[in-house]
Design a protein around this motif. Structure first.
Motif, short mmCIF file in Angstrom:
data_model
loop_
_atom_site.label_atom_id
_atom_site.label_comp_id
_atom_site.label_asym_id
_atom_site.label_seq_id
_atom_site.Cartn_x
_atom_site.Cartn_y
_atom_site.Cartn_z
N PHE A 65 0.86 5.68 -0.27
CA PHE A 65 0.09 6.92 -0.22
C PHE A 65 1.05 8.10 -0.32
O PHE A 65 2.07 8.15 0.37
CB PHE A 65 -0.71 7.02 1.08
N TYR A 99 0.86 -1.18 0.00
CA TYR A 99 0.00 0.00 0.00
C TYR A 99 0.89 1.23 0.00
O TYR A 99 1.87 1.31 0.76
CB TYR A 99 -0.91 0.03 1.22
N GLN A 101 -7.60 6.36 -5.17
CA GLN A 101 -8.02 7.74 -5.33
C GLN A 101 -9.00 7.88 -6.50
O GLN A 101 -10.04 8.53 -6.38
CB GLN A 101 -6.79 8.63 -5.56
N ASP A 131 -6.06 1.75 -8.07
CA ASP A 131 -5.92 3.17 -7.72
C ASP A 131 -7.11 3.55 -6.85
O ASP A 131 -8.24 3.69 -7.32
CB ASP A 131 -5.89 4.01 -8.99
N ASP A 161 -4.17 13.67 -4.02
CA ASP A 161 -3.57 12.57 -3.28
C ASP A 161 -3.39 11.37 -4.20
O ASP A 161 -4.13 11.19 -5.18
CB ASP A 161 -4.45 12.17 -2.10
N GLN A 162 -2.41 10.55 -3.87
CA GLN A 162 -2.18 9.32 -4.62
C GLN A 162 -2.27 8.13 -3.68
O GLN A 162 -1.51 8.04 -2.71
CB GLN A 162 -0.80 9.35 -5.30
N HIS A 163 -3.26 7.25 -3.94
CA HIS A 163 -3.45 6.02 -3.16
C HIS A 163 -3.34 4.84 -4.10
O HIS A 163 -3.95 4.84 -5.17
CB HIS A 163 -4.85 5.96 -2.54
N GLU A 164 -2.61 3.82 -3.71
CA GLU A 164 -2.56 2.61 -4.52
C GLU A 164 -2.35 1.41 -3.62
O GLU A 164 -1.57 1.44 -2.67
CB GLU A 164 -1.43 2.69 -5.55
#
Length: 757
Positions: free
Chosen positions: A655, A653, A694, A692, A667-670
């Motif tokens: 962020f 994970y 986000q 992804d 924001d970048q979430h993966e």
């Protein structure tokens, strides 16, 4: 005479007695070739080469042959063993030494009895990596792991597993010569996979059975892309000796026609060079959207080489020329030197490192020739580092320096989220840096560890002002005194077999200069992420064109616990504070280095790293960056993995918070994971997926199957990218084939299929 050796040496002894014509015991020592041979004594044979001749069914040992058994030593030039008649004899001059030191000389000696058995037992060659090669002898095959049976080399022995299944790979040849230097020469070799012949050559030479040597084996492959169509390629070595290799790499494509490729490798004492060339006349040039790829003929020439003029120096070069920058990636012919043309010299010793290079960088892909001028050329880049250990208790001196000359034809600029980036400016820049320092470690009362550092840095730079967006014609000289103190207080606690270590750490670093852009333009210090790995660093910039300034304190600590079963857990974290002077991370940088990265304020972001490993097959790792003023998490990542008994799984994970200073507006979430499950002996299925969070969309999904019996590996994998991927909505299929050397090394061959996008 009753011993086996006396039978072997009878002709020599009788010749001596006849020459003397005397039988008096006083003329012949009582121990003359009379010592018995111990049946349990080890056998040994040494020779320059050992040759297996299948046609004549003979084995030849040539060049300084020495055969030993039970104290007896036979020496000669050539030893011949006829497997059909079971005869073993030396040809030419022979010397015989017995355990008592008696020496005799003869010619054309026939060897029988125990000494012949010694030859058969010792006729095994062991390579440096543990592989063994032996002749055809049913008495000894069962005990060998790597066999040469009827001129067959098989790293997996009989290549039959405990359940009677064929595994691994083998090579069969009409004639095999194995030399004392580990090299192997084969006449008419063929490669078999799982017992099935798949390739044949008229002759072949290997320097050894290592990973690099095995890369010369033929490599058939199949691939498919929309631009090239179905492609069948076969890399084959058509000429190979100790000094030279010639490799042909024809590829037949259904859409683009025949691509011809060839490579020549020339080795010499201390080095080698390589030339590769490939090209084709495209049948359908309009399959490519890049304008410069839409031409009839496309091709490239690639060269590289290196040699060691002395023990500590390596000199080398690489150069690539092509019709267009997209040719190599379009036809999957890139390698690690494709994008760099350079000449270099490197010196490495225990205390000194020197590296000097002249380099020109090239972007590969859909990049026009005109825009290649944005890439810099280093004319030159020279680095050196030296460490001098002083007398015990006096510490050590570290000296380093760098000379960087950069030439660029065009400005290199881009933008992200309306934030401009200047990655390089046109013109010429030279920057010289020299740094020297002394440090020592002292252990005080109670276990406090003090490490003082005293040193300085001198920079001199010049830019010719060619670019309209650059700083103008500028010269710079900067001198920076440096003083630092590192204080640690390690505390250990033992609980049974578990050991706990707590180590508070404090650093005070002073750099007496207000100049951070010591290179005038920033060409080599553009990457920066503040985390636990550089928390306790005296200068966090990645290159010499930037430096930290002022007085800074780094405060934090480390905790580690080691368990009885070798499991461990480690935590490291802390924060940095600008106490006085100019903050280098708050200065303007056209390359946006460190913008919004957590060090521009008086108090930095707090950082933490966590790592762990456990015998159950579990591995853990994580990083965290926190803006303590908000407070908020600005960057984080966590990963966990498991691997045991063929099963594997991992999850990751990541962020990254929005950073408007760097042009990151969202924001970048993966999150993603992989899993592998064994479905049968040697077979494993795998699956992976990344999402992804986000954008709530797919990044990629994939799956595959793999076969690995320890000697042979092949797999097939497929991947589909989603709309959040940098290459969206693309399907990729890859096939990989690898053979493994006896020491477990492997080398792989792969092909890729891109059915559509």
């Amino acid at each position: 005479m009753t011993s086996a050796l006396r039978l072997a040496c009878a002709s020599a002894v009788m010749a001596l007695m006849a020459a003397s014509n005397v039988a008096a015991q006083g003329l012949i020592p009582p121990d003359f070739f009379n010592a018995p041979i111990d049946p349990a004594a080890p056998s040994e044979i040494a020779a320059d080469t050992l040759t297996f001749e299948q046609d004549s069914n003979t084995i030849l040992a040539n060049g300084d042959v020495v055969l030993k058994r039970g104290g007896y030593t036979l020496s000669g030039e050539d030893l011949v063993y006829n497997r059909g008649t079971d005869d073993l004899h030396f040809t030419g001059a022979v010397t015989i030494l017995d355990p008592s030191g008696n020496l005799t000389e003869t010619t054309d000696l026939k060897v029988n009895g125990a000494m012949k058995q010694a030859f058969l037992e010792a006729m095994t060659i062991t390579t440096y990596d543990g592989a063994r090669i032996t002749a055809d002898s049913t008495d000894y095959d069962a005990a060998l792991q790597t066999l040469l049976v009827n001129a067959t080399y098989a790293p997996c022995g009989e290549c039959i597993d405990a359940k009677g299944r064929r595994i691994g790979w083998s090579m069969k040849a009409k004639r095999v010569i194995s030399s004392s230097d580990g090299s192997i020469y084969m006449d008419q070799p063929s490669l078999a996979i799982l017992g099935v012949p798949v390739a044949w050559l008229p002759f072949f030479w290997l320097p050894d059975t290592s990973e690099n040597a095995l890369s010369r084996l033929p490599k058939p492959s199949y691939s498919y892309t929309e631009k090239t169509g179905h492609a069948l390629a076969f890399d084959t070595t058509v000429y190979s000796t100790r000094w030279s290799d010639v490799v042909l790499t024809p590829t037949l494509m259904s859409r683009q026609g025949l691509l011809l490729g060839a490579g020549w490798t020339q080795r010499f004492d201390g080095g080698s060079f390589r030339i590769k060339a490939s090209g084709l006349y495209q049948r359908d040039k309009n399959a490519f959207t890049f304008t410069e790829a839409q031409r009839d003929f496309r091709g490239a020439v690639q060269t590289s080489g290196s040699f060691k003029p002395t023990k500590d120096w390596t000199v080398g070069m690489s150069y690539t020329a092509f019709t267009d920058s997209a040719y190599l990636p379009d036809y999957t012919r890139t390698d690690d030197k494709s994008s760099v043309n350079e000449v270099y010299a490197t010196n490495v010793t225990d205390s000194t490192y020197i590296d000097a290079r002249v380099q020109s960088f090239t972007l590969l892909g859909d990049v026009t020739a005109a825009s290649q001028g944005q890439q810099g050329q280093t004319l030159p880049t020279v680095r050196f580092e030296h460490v001098e250990e002083l007398a015990p208790g006096m510490g050590r001196i570290e000296v380093s320096g760098k000379l960087l000359g950069v030439h660029r034809d065009l400005d290199s600029t881009t933008s992200a989220g309306a934030v401009p980036y200047t990655l390089g400016v046109a013109g010429n820049k030279q920057h010289a840096r020299f740094e020297a320092g002394w440090q020592n470690q002292y252990i005080g009362g109670g276990g406090l560890v003090f490490t003082p550092y005293l040193g300085g840095r001198v920079d001199a730079a010049y830019y010719d002002g060619t670019s309209a967006i650059g700083p103008g014609k500028t010269s710079l000289f900067s001198a920076t005194p440096i003083a630092a103190m590192d204080v640690r207080y390690p505390l250990a606690a033992i609980e049974g077999q578990t050991v706990h270590l707590i180590e508070p750490i404090a650093q005070l670093v002073y750099r007496g200069s207000g100049t951070t852009a010591v290179g005038i333009t920033n060409d080599d210090a553009q990457s920066f992420v503040f985390d636990d790995t550089n928390l306790f660093s005296y200068n966090r910039f990645s290159g010499s064109d930037r430096q930290e300034t002022g007085l800074r304190a780094n405060i934090g600590g480390r905790y580690q616990v080691n368990f009885a079963d070798n499991d461990y857990l480690e935590l490291i974290g802390g924060q940095s504070f600008q106490l006085a002077g100019d903050n280098a991370f708050g200065a303007t940088d056209p390359a946006q280095t460190g913008a919004g990265g957590g060090l521009s304020g008086t108090a930095s972001y707090a950082v933490l790293g966590a790592y762990g490993g456990f015998q159950s097959g579990i591995r853990l790792g994580g990083k965290l960056q926190i803006d303590t003023a908000a407070p908020r998490i600005t960057r984080s990542g966590v990963g966990a993995g498991y691997a045991k008994d063929g099963y594997s799984a991992s999850v990751d994970y990541n962020f990254i918070a929005a950073n408007t200073a760097a042009g990151v507006v969202n924001d970048q979430h993966e999150i993603g994971g992989n899993v592998g499950v064994p479905i049968a002996d040697y077979w494993t299925v795998t699956a992976s997926s990344y999402w992804d969070l986000q954008a709530n969309s797919l990044v990629s999904v994939g799956g595959g199957i793999q076969y690995d019996d320890g000697y042979l590996l092949f797999s097939a994998n497929g991947t589909r990218t989603g709309p959040s991927n940098t290459s969206p909505n693309a399907t990729t299929i890859t096939a990989t084939f690898a053979i493994k050397a006896p020491a477990g090394l492997n080398l792989g061959y792969s092909s890729a299929f891109l059915p559509g996008q």
